[in-house]
Design a protein around this motif. Structure first.
Motif, PDB file in Angstrom:
ATOM      1  N   GLY A   3      -1.785  62.564  24.633  1.00 28.59           N
ATOM      2  CA  GLY A   3      -2.660  63.671  23.732  1.00 28.59           C
ATOM      3  C   GLY A   3      -2.621  64.767  24.709  1.00 28.59           C
ATOM      4  N   PHE A   4      -2.144  65.859  24.504  1.00 34.07           N
ATOM      5  CA  PHE A   4      -2.262  66.945  25.439  1.00 34.07           C
ATOM      6  C   PHE A   4      -3.250  67.993  25.130  1.00 34.07           C
ATOM      7  N   GLY A   5      -3.806  68.515  25.984  1.00 33.55           N
ATOM      8  CA  GLY A   5      -4.925  69.569  25.821  1.00 33.55           C
ATOM      9  C   GLY A   5      -6.360  68.822  25.815  1.00 33.55           C
ATOM     10  N   PHE A   6      -6.368  67.532  26.297  1.00 33.64           N
ATOM     11  CA  PHE A   6      -7.785  66.984  26.266  1.00 33.64           C
ATOM     12  C   PHE A   6      -8.122  66.452  27.744  1.00 33.64           C
ATOM     13  N   SER A   7      -9.549  66.887  28.025  1.00 35.30           N
ATOM     14  CA  SER A   7      -9.906  66.146  29.379  1.00 35.30           C
ATOM     15  C   SER A   7     -11.491  65.699  29.092  1.00 35.30           C
ATOM     16  N   ALA A   8     -11.850  65.010  30.079  1.00 31.33           N
ATOM     17  CA  ALA A   8     -13.055  64.119  30.027  1.00 31.33           C
ATOM     18  C   ALA A   8     -14.124  64.906  29.376  1.00 31.33           C
ATOM     19  N   THR A   9     -14.148  66.293  29.530  1.00 27.77           N
ATOM     20  CA  THR A   9     -15.288  67.411  29.000  1.00 27.77           C
ATOM     21  C   THR A   9     -15.026  67.497  27.551  1.00 27.77           C
ATOM     22  N   ASN A  10     -13.836  67.308  26.895  1.00 33.16           N
ATOM     23  CA  ASN A  10     -13.804  67.446  25.533  1.00 33.16           C
ATOM     24  C   ASN A  10     -13.195  65.919  24.779  1.00 33.16           C
ATOM     25  N   ALA A  11     -13.983  64.883  25.293  1.00 35.26           N
ATOM     26  CA  ALA A  11     -13.432  63.562  24.868  1.00 35.26           C
ATOM     27  C   ALA A  11     -13.611  63.462  23.325  1.00 35.26           C
ATOM     28  N   GLN A  12     -12.946  62.658  22.780  1.00 35.70           N
ATOM     29  CA  GLN A  12     -12.726  62.617  21.164  1.00 35.70           C
ATOM     30  C   GLN A  12     -12.847  61.037  20.857  1.00 35.70           C
ATOM     31  N   PRO A  13     -13.299  60.938  19.745  1.00 37.74           N
ATOM     32  CA  PRO A  13     -13.267  59.483  19.290  1.00 37.74           C
ATOM     33  C   PRO A  13     -11.846  58.867  18.974  1.00 37.74           C
ATOM     34  N   GLN A  14     -10.879  59.805  18.488  1.00 35.22           N
ATOM     35  CA  GLN A  14      -9.394  59.539  18.340  1.00 35.22           C
ATOM     36  C   GLN A  14      -8.742  60.749  18.774  1.00 35.22           C
ATOM     37  N   TYR A  15      -7.239  60.384  19.187  1.00 32.69           N
ATOM     38  CA  TYR A  15      -6.417  61.371  19.892  1.00 32.69           C
ATOM     39  C   TYR A  15      -5.209  61.487  19.314  1.00 32.69           C
ATOM     40  N   PRO A  16      -4.455  62.532  19.377  1.00 33.37           N
ATOM     41  CA  PRO A  16      -3.376  62.346  18.566  1.00 33.37           C
ATOM     42  C   PRO A  16      -2.084  61.655  19.694  1.00 33.37           C
ATOM     43  N   ILE A  17      -0.975  61.311  19.195  1.00 38.15           N
ATOM     44  CA  ILE A  17       0.250  60.835  19.966  1.00 38.15           C
ATOM     45  C   ILE A  17       1.161  61.932  19.952  1.00 38.15           C
ATOM     46  N   ASP A  18       0.891  62.581  21.119  1.00 36.63           N
ATOM     47  CA  ASP A  18       2.022  63.893  21.346  1.00 36.63           C
ATOM     48  C   ASP A  18       3.324  63.346  22.206  1.00 36.63           C
ATOM     49  N   LEU A  19       3.017  62.438  22.684  1.00 40.83           N
ATOM     50  CA  LEU A  19       4.355  61.784  23.481  1.00 40.83           C
ATOM     51  C   LEU A  19       4.192  60.464  23.646  1.00 40.83           C
ATOM     52  N   LEU A  20       5.104  59.450  23.354  1.00 43.34           N
ATOM     53  CA  LEU A  20       4.915  58.248  23.659  1.00 43.34           C
ATOM     54  C   LEU A  20       6.073  57.958  24.695  1.00 43.34           C
ATOM     55  N   VAL A  21       5.948  57.073  25.835  1.00 41.73           N
ATOM     56  CA  VAL A  21       7.075  56.986  26.712  1.00 41.73           C
ATOM     57  C   VAL A  21       6.847  55.194  26.901  1.00 41.73           C
ATOM     58  N   VAL A  22       8.055  54.707  26.832  1.00 43.32           N
ATOM     59  CA  VAL A  22       8.222  53.321  26.777  1.00 43.32           C
ATOM     60  C   VAL A  22       8.897  53.145  28.410  1.00 43.32           C
ATOM     61  N   PHE A  23       8.020  52.155  29.021  1.00 42.14           N
ATOM     62  CA  PHE A  23       8.382  51.878  30.362  1.00 42.14           C
ATOM     63  C   PHE A  23       9.001  50.337  30.535  1.00 42.14           C
ATOM     64  N   SER A  24       9.122  49.435  29.398  1.00 45.07           N
ATOM     65  CA  SER A  24       9.450  48.147  29.469  1.00 45.07           C
ATOM     66  C   SER A  24      10.523  47.720  28.270  1.00 45.07           C
ATOM     67  N   PRO A  25      11.367  46.909  28.866  1.00 46.34           N
ATOM     68  CA  PRO A  25      12.455  46.293  28.012  1.00 46.34           C
ATOM     69  C   PRO A  25      11.467  45.474  26.766  1.00 46.34           C
ATOM     70  N   ARG A  26      10.338  45.275  26.905  1.00 45.56           N
ATOM     71  CA  ARG A  26       9.678  44.461  25.625  1.00 45.56           C
ATOM     72  C   ARG A  26       9.735  45.158  24.612  1.00 45.56           C
ATOM     73  N   VAL A  27       9.952  46.638  24.633  1.00 41.22           N
ATOM     74  CA  VAL A  27      10.175  47.409  23.297  1.00 41.22           C
ATOM     75  C   VAL A  27      11.574  47.754  23.212  1.00 41.22           C
ATOM     76  N   ILE A  28      11.912  47.592  21.924  1.00 39.00           N
ATOM     77  CA  ILE A  28      13.275  47.803  21.475  1.00 39.00           C
ATOM     78  C   ILE A  28      13.487  48.988  20.514  1.00 39.00           C
ATOM     79  N   ASP A  29      14.217  49.856  20.519  1.00 45.74           N
ATOM     80  CA  ASP A  29      14.104  50.840  19.349  1.00 45.74           C
ATOM     81  C   ASP A  29      14.851  50.350  18.243  1.00 45.74           C
ATOM     82  N   GLN A  30      14.862  51.267  17.107  1.00 46.97           N
ATOM     83  CA  GLN A  30      15.377  50.834  15.688  1.00 46.97           C
ATOM     84  C   GLN A  30      17.278  50.767  15.883  1.00 46.97           C
ATOM     85  N   PHE A  31      17.661  51.124  16.896  1.00 48.88           N
ATOM     86  CA  PHE A  31      18.873  50.867  16.993  1.00 48.88           C
ATOM     87  C   PHE A  31      19.459  49.964  17.798  1.00 48.88           C
ATOM     88  N   GLY A  32      18.375  49.221  18.479  1.00 46.71           N
ATOM     89  CA  GLY A  32      18.602  47.962  19.297  1.00 46.71           C
ATOM     90  C   GLY A  32      18.701  48.278  20.767  1.00 46.71           C
TER      91      GLY A  32
END
Length: 191
Positions: free
Chosen positions: A87-116
């Motif tokens: 979630g971009f634009g946040f730092s420890a000085t403006n912590a929130q109870p929830q954050y947006p997901i501006d970017l999600l990055v997968v680093f493991s073959p445990r995740v498969i996308d809708q195309f296989g």
């Protein structure tokens, strides 16, 4: 006989946990493992702990070339990074109870996308599973290929003897070198 029953009762929960962790997490253009993804999605540590039970969730803040950011990391039982949500634009000085997901990055073959598609697949395997047209471009250290909200990162430098600027590569280089998927991202290419 009682020893065998006790042994079975001790093993069954461990087998159940191993089974849960070996199942693939599905990434679609609108979900990750059942968690809705959109430009308005807000998540908390508790939300992710409930959604990815059996995984460790780490929360933190970072800085870089981008604006300061908040992140969640999902790790498996061997501490392997499975995915990271930013979630971009946040730092420890403006912590929130929830954050947006501006970017999600997968680093493991445990995740498969809708195309296989999953990490480790080659460019040719990706294009057999998913139809184009695709957009191609350069990130900081690698190249991306994708369309819509699911994007693939390829490290073309790993196929060359001399490191080159990612902007120097073309789709023809992808076809010729057939590199493996190094990351999958949503809703845009990682940078």
């Amino acid at each position: 006989m009682l020893k065998w029953i006790l042994l079975i009762l001790m093993i069954l929960p461990a087998v159940g946990i191993a089974k849960d962790l070996s199942e693939k997490i599905l990434l679609t253009e609108s979900t990750i493992g059942g968690l809705p993804l959109s430009t308005t999605t807000q998540v908390s540590l508790a939300d992710l702990q409930a959604q990815f039970s059996g995984y460790q969730i780490i929360e933190g803040f970072g800085q870089g070339d981008s604006p300061d950011f908040h992140y969640f990391e999902v790790l498996d039982s061997s501490q392997e990074l499975v995915l990271r949500m930013y979630g971009f634009g946040f730092s420890a000085t403006n912590a929130q109870p929830q954050y947006p997901i501006d970017l999600l990055v997968v680093f493991s073959p445990r995740v498969i996308d809708q195309f296989g598609v999953s990490l480790g697949m080659t460019y040719h395997e990706v294009t057999q599973l998913r139809n184009g047209p695709f957009e191609f471009g350069a990130n900081h250290f690698d190249n991306f290929l994708g369309a819509g909200k699911i994007w693939y990162g390829f490290d073309l430098n790993s196929t060359e003897n001399v490191p080159l600027n990612p902007e120097d590569f073309t789709v023809s280089d992808l076809r010729k070198n057939n590199p493996r998927v190094a990351a999958i991202s949503w809703p845009s290419p990682r940078w």
